[in-house]
Motif scaffolding. Structure first.
Motif, PDB file in Angstrom:
ATOM      1  N   CYS A 111      81.529  -3.247  24.822  1.00 35.28           N
ATOM      2  CA  CYS A 111      81.948  -3.192  26.218  1.00 35.28           C
ATOM      3  C   CYS A 111      82.940  -2.044  26.329  1.00 35.28           C
ATOM      4  O   CYS A 111      84.036  -2.106  25.768  1.00 35.28           O
ATOM      5  N   THR A 112      82.563  -0.975  27.001  1.00 35.20           N
ATOM      6  CA  THR A 112      83.414   0.207  27.072  1.00 35.20           C
ATOM      7  C   THR A 112      83.184   0.948  28.379  1.00 35.20           C
ATOM      8  O   THR A 112      82.347   0.570  29.188  1.00 35.20           O
ATOM      9  N   ARG A 113      83.946   2.013  28.547  1.00 28.17           N
ATOM     10  CA  ARG A 113      83.752   2.879  29.711  1.00 28.17           C
ATOM     11  C   ARG A 113      83.530   4.287  29.216  1.00 28.17           C
ATOM     12  O   ARG A 113      84.052   4.696  28.178  1.00 28.17           O
ATOM     13  N   ASP A 114      82.757   5.046  29.976  1.00 30.01           N
ATOM     14  CA  ASP A 114      82.445   6.432  29.621  1.00 30.01           C
ATOM     15  C   ASP A 114      83.711   7.261  29.739  1.00 30.01           C
ATOM     16  O   ASP A 114      84.412   7.198  30.759  1.00 30.01           O
ATOM     17  N   SER A 115      84.016   8.057  28.716  1.00 33.97           N
ATOM     18  CA  SER A 115      85.264   8.829  28.711  1.00 33.97           C
ATOM     19  C   SER A 115      85.259   9.982  29.716  1.00 33.97           C
ATOM     20  O   SER A 115      86.312  10.391  30.188  1.00 33.97           O
ATOM     21  N   SER A 116      84.082  10.510  30.074  1.00 31.06           N
ATOM     22  CA  SER A 116      84.058  11.651  30.984  1.00 31.06           C
ATOM     23  C   SER A 116      84.041  11.237  32.460  1.00 31.06           C
ATOM     24  O   SER A 116      84.691  11.889  33.274  1.00 31.06           O
ATOM     25  N   ALA A 178      90.605   1.559  31.861  1.00 30.33           N
ATOM     26  CA  ALA A 178      90.244   1.555  30.443  1.00 30.33           C
ATOM     27  C   ALA A 178      90.197   0.145  29.874  1.00 30.33           C
ATOM     28  O   ALA A 178      89.463  -0.124  28.925  1.00 30.33           O
ATOM     29  N   ASP A 179      90.959  -0.796  30.417  1.00 27.19           N
ATOM     30  CA  ASP A 179      90.990  -2.150  29.862  1.00 27.19           C
ATOM     31  C   ASP A 179      89.988  -3.093  30.537  1.00 27.19           C
ATOM     32  O   ASP A 179      90.137  -4.313  30.478  1.00 27.19           O
ATOM     33  N   THR A 180      88.938  -2.559  31.123  1.00 23.16           N
ATOM     34  CA  THR A 180      87.918  -3.378  31.793  1.00 23.16           C
ATOM     35  C   THR A 180      87.165  -4.215  30.759  1.00 23.16           C
ATOM     36  O   THR A 180      86.841  -3.747  29.680  1.00 23.16           O
ATOM     37  N   GLU A 181      86.909  -5.475  31.111  1.00 23.47           N
ATOM     38  CA  GLU A 181      86.188  -6.387  30.223  1.00 23.47           C
ATOM     39  C   GLU A 181      84.794  -6.652  30.769  1.00 23.47           C
ATOM     40  O   GLU A 181      84.530  -6.459  31.960  1.00 23.47           O
ATOM     41  N   CYS A 182      83.899  -7.150  29.907  1.00 24.60           N
ATOM     42  CA  CYS A 182      82.517  -7.455  30.286  1.00 24.60           C
ATOM     43  C   CYS A 182      82.280  -8.961  30.165  1.00 24.60           C
ATOM     44  O   CYS A 182      82.792  -9.607  29.248  1.00 24.60           O
ATOM     45  N   ARG A 183      81.470  -9.493  31.078  1.00 22.53           N
ATOM     46  CA  ARG A 183      81.104 -10.906  31.021  1.00 22.53           C
ATOM     47  C   ARG A 183      79.635 -11.022  31.422  1.00 22.53           C
ATOM     48  O   ARG A 183      79.193 -10.386  32.378  1.00 22.53           O
ATOM     49  N   ILE A 184      78.889 -11.877  30.699  1.00 25.50           N
ATOM     50  CA  ILE A 184      77.490 -12.104  31.023  1.00 25.50           C
ATOM     51  C   ILE A 184      77.423 -12.916  32.299  1.00 25.50           C
ATOM     52  O   ILE A 184      78.095 -13.955  32.421  1.00 25.50           O
ATOM     53  N   GLY A 185      76.637 -12.456  33.272  1.00 25.08           N
ATOM     54  CA  GLY A 185      76.477 -13.160  34.534  1.00 25.08           C
ATOM     55  C   GLY A 185      75.317 -14.140  34.447  1.00 25.08           C
ATOM     56  O   GLY A 185      75.486 -15.309  34.109  1.00 25.08           O
ATOM     57  N   THR A 186      74.115 -13.680  34.723  1.00 26.35           N
ATOM     58  CA  THR A 186      72.941 -14.525  34.656  1.00 26.35           C
ATOM     59  C   THR A 186      71.962 -13.972  33.632  1.00 26.35           C
ATOM     60  O   THR A 186      71.907 -12.759  33.403  1.00 26.35           O
ATOM     61  N   VAL A 187      71.184 -14.869  33.031  1.00 25.27           N
ATOM     62  CA  VAL A 187      70.137 -14.490  32.084  1.00 25.27           C
ATOM     63  C   VAL A 187      68.852 -15.170  32.538  1.00 25.27           C
ATOM     64  O   VAL A 187      68.796 -16.395  32.561  1.00 25.27           O
ATOM     65  N   ASP A 188      67.874 -14.381  32.913  1.00 22.67           N
ATOM     66  CA  ASP A 188      66.564 -14.920  33.301  1.00 22.67           C
ATOM     67  C   ASP A 188      65.564 -14.574  32.204  1.00 22.67           C
ATOM     68  O   ASP A 188      65.346 -13.405  31.898  1.00 22.67           O
ATOM     69  N   ARG A 189      65.002 -15.630  31.617  1.00 23.64           N
ATOM     70  CA  ARG A 189      63.983 -15.454  30.573  1.00 23.64           C
ATOM     71  C   ARG A 189      62.646 -15.819  31.203  1.00 23.64           C
ATOM     72  O   ARG A 189      62.470 -16.923  31.695  1.00 23.64           O
ATOM     73  N   HIS A 190      61.714 -14.885  31.200  1.00 24.41           N
ATOM     74  CA  HIS A 190      60.394 -15.090  31.788  1.00 24.41           C
ATOM     75  C   HIS A 190      59.368 -15.164  30.654  1.00 24.41           C
ATOM     76  O   HIS A 190      59.096 -14.156  29.993  1.00 24.41           O
ATOM     77  N   LEU A 191      58.838 -16.373  30.435  1.00 22.75           N
ATOM     78  CA  LEU A 191      57.851 -16.551  29.378  1.00 22.75           C
ATOM     79  C   LEU A 191      56.549 -15.877  29.775  1.00 22.75           C
ATOM     80  O   LEU A 191      56.117 -15.977  30.923  1.00 22.75           O
TER      81      LEU A 191
END
Length: 192
Positions: A111-116, A178-191
């Motif tokens: 989980c990061t941010r682009d430096s440019s 720079a201190d932004t965090e990531c969190r999983i929102g929704t996960v859709d699994r399509h068989l």
């Protein structure tokens, strides 16, 4: 000659009458040709338009009669005076997918941010833990230090075989801290 008779009149020029093609030539002393017959174009047009209107009217009457006879033969359900007689039944829910919940198939590896440009992104590892091939749609929320969502991203996959894994990236938009965090929102699994 005698003086009691006047002299003969001089010869008068005759009008030029041409004979139609293939006809014998007209004599210069013959009677003039009769004038061409009266054309009846107006009468023909009037009769054609009138006949067309009569035929169109007959077709409309025939279609109307057929529609009336068909509508009498169709049995319609009785009409209700109530605005809503009964609510529609809801569609049945799809059966639950076999295997563990789809959220367990996704982990955030980076989980990061682009430096440019300062836009966030999250690298994900997706392992298909179900017993069938599946495709995934994963949403990611990017959070600031206070926990407020500042951006979001999405990652998708094509078919992943059971037990196989892939790595994908969810790209956010807009500059973040720079201190932004990531969190999983929704996960859709399509068989598949």
């Amino acid at each position: 000659m005698s003086d009691t008779f006047p002299p003969p009149p001089p010869e008068q020029p005759q009008p030029d009458h041409r004979s139609p093609a293939g006809a014998p030539p007209l004599s210069p002393w013959a009677a003039p040709a009769p004038p061409p017959g009266k054309q009846r174009t107006g009468l023909i047009v009037t009769l054609a338009v009138g006949g067309g209107l009569v035929v169109a009217g007959a077709m409309v009457a025939l279609v109307y009669a057929l529609m009336e006879s068909v509508s009498d033969s169709i049995a319609l359900p009785p009409r209700s005076d109530a605005p809503y007689a009964e609510p529609y039944e809801e569609e049945p829910m799809e059966p639950a997918e076999p295997g563990p919940p789809a959220e367990k198939d996704v982990t955030i590896t980076t989980c990061t941010r682009d430096s440019s440009i300062g836009w966030p992104h999250a690298d994900l590892k997706i392992v298909n833990r179900s017993g069938s091939p599946a495709a995934y749609i994963v949403t990611i929320a990017f959070l600031d230090a206070d926990g407020a969502v500042v951006s979001d991203g999405i990652a998708t996959t094509e078919e992943i075989a059971p037990g196989a894994s892939v790595e994908v990236r969810a790209q956010g938009s807009g500059e973040v801290a720079a201190d932004t965090e990531c969190r999983i929102g929704t996960v859709d699994r399509h068989l598949l």
